[in-house]
Design a protein around this motif. Structure first.
Motif, mmCIF file in Angstrom:
data_model
loop_
_atom_site.group_PDB
_atom_site.id
_atom_site.type_symbol
_atom_site.label_atom_id
_atom_site.label_comp_id
_atom_site.label_asym_id
_atom_site.label_seq_id
_atom_site.Cartn_x
_atom_site.Cartn_y
_atom_site.Cartn_z
ATOM 1 N N ARG A 108 -29.468 -3.454 -6.550
ATOM 2 C CA ARG A 108 -28.031 -3.729 -6.222
ATOM 3 C C ARG A 108 -27.450 -4.896 -5.453
ATOM 4 O O ARG A 108 -26.398 -5.559 -5.704
ATOM 5 C CB ARG A 108 -27.388 -2.333 -5.867
ATOM 6 C CG ARG A 108 -27.284 -1.277 -6.615
ATOM 7 C CD ARG A 108 -26.737 -0.203 -5.956
ATOM 8 N NE ARG A 108 -25.344 -0.129 -6.097
ATOM 9 C CZ ARG A 108 -24.688 0.671 -5.063
ATOM 10 N NH1 ARG A 108 -25.361 1.175 -4.080
ATOM 11 N NH2 ARG A 108 -23.454 0.792 -4.986
ATOM 12 N N MET A 109 -28.341 -5.237 -4.543
ATOM 13 C CA MET A 109 -28.091 -6.241 -3.444
ATOM 14 C C MET A 109 -28.411 -7.732 -4.011
ATOM 15 O O MET A 109 -28.417 -8.593 -3.660
ATOM 16 C CB MET A 109 -28.517 -6.081 -2.282
ATOM 17 C CG MET A 109 -27.714 -4.933 -1.617
ATOM 18 S SD MET A 109 -28.415 -4.705 0.044
ATOM 19 C CE MET A 109 -30.208 -4.284 0.104
ATOM 20 N N ASN A 166 -22.702 -21.864 -9.817
ATOM 21 C CA ASN A 166 -21.222 -21.155 -9.609
ATOM 22 C C ASN A 166 -20.342 -22.410 -9.282
ATOM 23 O O ASN A 166 -18.990 -22.149 -9.019
ATOM 24 C CB ASN A 166 -20.981 -20.236 -8.622
ATOM 25 C CG ASN A 166 -21.740 -18.858 -9.279
ATOM 26 O OD1 ASN A 166 -21.527 -18.896 -10.301
ATOM 27 N ND2 ASN A 166 -22.344 -18.212 -8.497
ATOM 28 N N TYR A 202 -17.158 -8.306 -4.426
ATOM 29 C CA TYR A 202 -18.617 -8.535 -4.369
ATOM 30 C C TYR A 202 -18.802 -9.910 -3.464
ATOM 31 O O TYR A 202 -19.223 -10.988 -4.118
ATOM 32 C CB TYR A 202 -19.244 -8.913 -5.779
ATOM 33 C CG TYR A 202 -19.041 -7.570 -6.359
ATOM 34 C CD1 TYR A 202 -19.939 -6.470 -6.354
ATOM 35 C CD2 TYR A 202 -18.013 -7.613 -7.503
ATOM 36 C CE1 TYR A 202 -19.837 -5.171 -7.182
ATOM 37 C CE2 TYR A 202 -17.968 -6.010 -8.180
ATOM 38 C CZ TYR A 202 -18.732 -5.106 -7.944
ATOM 39 O OH TYR A 202 -18.630 -4.037 -8.957
ATOM 40 N N TYR A 207 -19.347 -17.015 -1.394
ATOM 41 C CA TYR A 207 -19.440 -17.660 -2.621
ATOM 42 C C TYR A 207 -18.142 -18.276 -3.174
ATOM 43 O O TYR A 207 -17.850 -19.608 -2.980
ATOM 44 C CB TYR A 207 -20.116 -17.403 -3.785
ATOM 45 C CG TYR A 207 -21.552 -16.707 -3.567
ATOM 46 C CD1 TYR A 207 -22.427 -17.476 -3.450
ATOM 47 C CD2 TYR A 207 -21.488 -15.236 -3.234
ATOM 48 C CE1 TYR A 207 -23.776 -16.863 -3.305
ATOM 49 C CE2 TYR A 207 -22.708 -14.566 -3.218
ATOM 50 C CZ TYR A 207 -24.045 -15.489 -3.088
ATOM 51 O OH TYR A 207 -25.167 -14.947 -2.963
ATOM 52 N N PHE A 208 -17.122 -17.317 -3.243
ATOM 53 C CA PHE A 208 -15.742 -17.671 -3.685
ATOM 54 C C PHE A 208 -14.855 -17.423 -2.633
ATOM 55 O O PHE A 208 -13.824 -18.177 -2.478
ATOM 56 C CB PHE A 208 -15.609 -16.765 -4.993
ATOM 57 C CG PHE A 208 -16.449 -16.921 -6.214
ATOM 58 C CD1 PHE A 208 -16.517 -18.189 -6.766
ATOM 59 C CD2 PHE A 208 -17.136 -15.978 -6.696
ATOM 60 C CE1 PHE A 208 -17.701 -18.466 -7.533
ATOM 61 C CE2 PHE A 208 -18.103 -16.152 -7.701
ATOM 62 C CZ PHE A 208 -18.254 -17.514 -8.096
ATOM 63 N N GLU A 224 -19.194 -5.992 0.852
ATOM 64 C CA GLU A 224 -20.444 -6.647 0.397
ATOM 65 C C GLU A 224 -21.439 -5.565 1.103
ATOM 66 O O GLU A 224 -21.586 -5.176 2.287
ATOM 67 C CB GLU A 224 -20.585 -7.947 1.081
ATOM 68 C CG GLU A 224 -22.006 -8.497 0.964
ATOM 69 C CD GLU A 224 -22.555 -8.637 -0.346
ATOM 70 O OE1 GLU A 224 -22.033 -9.112 -1.247
ATOM 71 O OE2 GLU A 224 -23.751 -7.992 -0.598
ATOM 72 N N LEU A 225 -22.368 -5.368 0.163
ATOM 73 C CA LEU A 225 -23.451 -4.137 0.553
ATOM 74 C C LEU A 225 -24.484 -4.738 1.301
ATOM 75 O O LEU A 225 -24.901 -4.038 2.280
ATOM 76 C CB LEU A 225 -24.195 -3.845 -0.626
ATOM 77 C CG LEU A 225 -23.598 -2.501 -1.669
ATOM 78 C CD1 LEU A 225 -24.398 -2.530 -2.805
ATOM 79 C CD2 LEU A 225 -23.812 -1.246 -0.829
ATOM 80 N N GLY A 277 -20.384 -2.916 3.320
ATOM 81 C CA GLY A 277 -20.739 -1.308 2.607
ATOM 82 C C GLY A 277 -20.257 -1.556 1.074
ATOM 83 O O GLY A 277 -19.847 -2.251 0.465
ATOM 84 N N ASP A 278 -20.278 -0.275 0.509
ATOM 85 C CA ASP A 278 -19.852 -0.068 -0.938
ATOM 86 C C ASP A 278 -18.461 -0.111 -1.170
ATOM 87 O O ASP A 278 -17.464 0.567 -0.400
ATOM 88 C CB ASP A 278 -20.444 1.262 -1.486
ATOM 89 C CG ASP A 278 -20.606 1.429 -2.842
ATOM 90 O OD1 ASP A 278 -19.375 1.169 -3.544
ATOM 91 O OD2 ASP A 278 -21.670 1.509 -3.405
ATOM 92 N N ASN A 279 -18.247 -0.979 -2.472
ATOM 93 C CA ASN A 279 -16.623 -1.034 -2.509
ATOM 94 C C ASN A 279 -15.953 0.005 -3.309
ATOM 95 O O ASN A 279 -14.890 -0.032 -3.664
ATOM 96 C CB ASN A 279 -16.579 -2.471 -3.448
ATOM 97 C CG ASN A 279 -17.191 -2.327 -4.732
ATOM 98 O OD1 ASN A 279 -17.328 -1.266 -5.469
ATOM 99 N ND2 ASN A 279 -17.569 -3.475 -5.166
ATOM 100 N N GLY A 308 -17.100 -10.401 -8.751
ATOM 101 C CA GLY A 308 -18.384 -11.386 -9.347
ATOM 102 C C GLY A 308 -19.561 -10.766 -9.434
ATOM 103 O O GLY A 308 -20.517 -11.195 -8.887
HETATM 104 C C1 LIG Z 1 -24.368 -11.404 -7.931
HETATM 105 S S1 LIG Z 1 -23.879 -11.192 -6.252
HETATM 106 C C2 LIG Z 1 -22.377 -12.161 -5.964
HETATM 107 C C3 LIG Z 1 -22.636 -13.529 -5.953
HETATM 108 C C4 LIG Z 1 -21.346 -14.236 -6.339
HETATM 109 N N1 LIG Z 1 -20.114 -13.576 -6.777
HETATM 110 C C5 LIG Z 1 -21.985 -15.289 -7.388
HETATM 111 O O1 LIG Z 1 -21.741 -15.190 -8.730
HETATM 112 O O2 LIG Z 1 -22.781 -16.046 -7.076
HETATM 113 C C6 LIG Z 1 -23.281 -9.627 -6.149
HETATM 114 C C7 LIG Z 1 -23.186 -9.318 -4.856
HETATM 115 O O3 LIG Z 1 -22.535 -8.072 -4.562
HETATM 116 C C8 LIG Z 1 -22.948 -7.063 -3.814
HETATM 117 N N2 LIG Z 1 -22.859 -5.799 -4.350
HETATM 118 C C9 LIG Z 1 -23.340 -5.192 -5.348
HETATM 119 N N3 LIG Z 1 -22.785 -4.118 -5.676
HETATM 120 C C10 LIG Z 1 -21.867 -3.699 -4.750
HETATM 121 C C11 LIG Z 1 -21.005 -2.855 -4.340
HETATM 122 N N4 LIG Z 1 -20.972 -1.496 -5.066
HETATM 123 N N5 LIG Z 1 -20.123 -2.885 -3.240
HETATM 124 C C12 LIG Z 1 -20.365 -4.029 -2.541
HETATM 125 N N6 LIG Z 1 -21.093 -4.873 -2.786
HETATM 126 C C13 LIG Z 1 -21.931 -4.934 -3.986
HETATM 127 C C14 LIG Z 1 -24.460 -7.533 -3.769
HETATM 128 O O4 LIG Z 1 -25.055 -7.165 -2.629
HETATM 129 C C15 LIG Z 1 -24.365 -8.947 -4.207
HETATM 130 O O5 LIG Z 1 -24.320 -9.664 -2.873
#
Ligand SMILES: C[S@@+](CC[C@H](N)C(=O)[O-])C[C@H]1O[C@@H](n2cnc3c(N)ncnc32)[C@H](O)[C@@H]1O
Length: 401
Positions: A108-109, A166, A202, A207-208, A224-225, A277-279, A308
């Protein structure tokens, strides 16, 4: 000479050709030298080598596999030395980010679990799922890069992914690339960009988030988790000169403390509030904060929700509707990995799904896909796309809850 080729070449000359094996004993010596790998990436002070750097072409792969551990260390040292002018002190082998981890559950992370440190002190190697403390943060290797005309991004490469691809999407948000509605006065119907806020569900290391801040939005609310990414985002904010507040959430995604205390601490200088934490409760949390900040005169309408997550951001599509400003509406930016032949079809599918959410809640909305950005090829035949979904609520039937 390409510095990677030079580093390998110097190692061969100093430790292989001049000692046990003579030059003539290495078959196809010239072919070997000509075919040495040339691609690399530097995120100071780290040199990242591509995953196939020691496995192709064949003569080089054969020679590399015949090296013992101490010879390999000398090789990595020699490679690092040839990049010293660029500030390189560490070397690692890169790997694609796996969506699943080794025990078959979702990564997930998006931790870069396949990255292999080869040279330099990376600090203790910790389980990416463990909770790091300040000491772990201090001991870890941190790298950084500057993109899009001066935005600094920081991360710990053992624990957080970074995607250079990106950069075009960041440029779009900054107004330096393709069309991006909703960050200029005309598409905001006269509203100033400094009066709106943005949610990134996310957020990663920013990044964004950082592009929206640089573009001048009043505030970004992020989720962010990954604790390592939150720390990277915090460090990046410091370097870029933006004040950032980190708010911890519990395992259910709820605020650990009270809302009033949290809101009382927020000032207009806090450009980013990052929830660690979780969104899953993002809409509910913002719904509780909004009236408290409105009372302080410090609330700014949320006009963009960035989602994202790849391969699909579908888990938060409905959340984005609950977050966007009810009066003015806004844009949900839906990131998806899509079959290159189905990019338009996907757009219709996303619009239909957003419309279905409205239908289920008996809320009339106007939903349209304004624009599709083809960000990068993710895999052969698969494109990372961003769909800009424009949402307007019909005031007769809202609010969407
Ligand atoms: C793909 S990365 C984002 C990167 C960026 N948006 C990109 O495209 O380069 C996804 C991020 O979302 C976080 N993430 C995944 N599920 C999540 C959730 N349910 N709640 C909060 N953050 C989450 C992950 O830890 C990770 O850092």
């Amino acid at each position: 000479m390409n510095p990677l080729v030079e580093g390998i070449h110097r190692f061969l000359q100093n430790h292989i050709l001049s000692t046990k094996i003579s030059q003539s004993n290495i078959s196809h010596h010239d072919t070997l030298i000509d075919g040495l790998p040339k691609r690399y990436t530097i995120y100071k002070p780290l040199l990242l080598l591509p995953v196939n750097v020691f496995t192709s072409p064949q003569p080089w792969a054969e020679l590399y596999s015949s090296l013992d551990n101490s010879q390999r260390q000398l090789l990595y040292e020699s490679i690092a030395a040839s990049f010293s002018k660029s500030g390189v002190t560490h070397v690692a082998l890169n790997a694609p980010i796996a969506v699943m981890n080794s025990v078959g559950t979702e990564n997930r992370m998006r931790s870069p679990v396949g990255l292999v440190p080869l040279h330099g002190d990376f600090g203790p190697i910790l389980d990416p799922d463990s909770t790091p403390d300040d000491r772990d943060f201090k001991e870890a290797l941190w790298v950084q890069t500057v993109q899009n005309g001066g935005i600094v991004q920081c991360w710990a490469p053992l624990y957080t992914m970074f995607s250079r691809g990106n950069i075009t999407e960041k440029a779009r948000i900054l107004g330096q690339g393709n069309r991006f509605a909703g960050l200029d006065e005309s598409s905001l119907n006269g509203q100033d960009v400094g009066e709106i806020s943005v949610v990134d569900l996310y957020a990663g290391i920013g990044y964004f988030v950082f592009s929206y801040l640089k573009r001048g939005v009043k505030r970004v609310w992020g989720w962010e988790l990954n604790a390592w990414s939150v720390e990277g985002l915090r460090r990046g904010c410091l370097q870029n000169g933006w004040r950032c507040k980190v708010v911890p959430l519990n395992a259910q995604g709820e605020l650990k403390g009270g809302y009033e205390d949290m809101v009382n601490e927020i000032t207009d200088d806090d450009r980013i509030i990052i929830f660690h934490g979780d969104n899953r409760l993002a809409a509910q949390i913002l719904g509780n904060i909004q009236p408290l900040l409105e009372e302080k005169g410090s609330w700014a309408a949320i006009r963009h929700v960035n989602q994202g997550l790849l391969p699909t951001s579908q888990p938060t599509w409905e959340t984005s509707l609950r977050i966007l400003d009810r009066d003015a509406g806004g844009w949900a930016h839906v990131h998806e990995n899509v079959d290159v032949n189905e990019i338009d079809m996907k757009s219709a599918e996303i619009v239909q799904e957003y419309e279905r959410f409205g239908y289920m809640k008996a809320v009339n909305m106007t939903i349209a896909c304004d624009y599709v950005e083809r960000v990068k090829t993710y895999a052969p035949g698969v494109m990372h796309c961003v769909y800009d979904i424009h949402v307007e609520f019909d005031k007769q039937t809202w609010p969407y809850k």
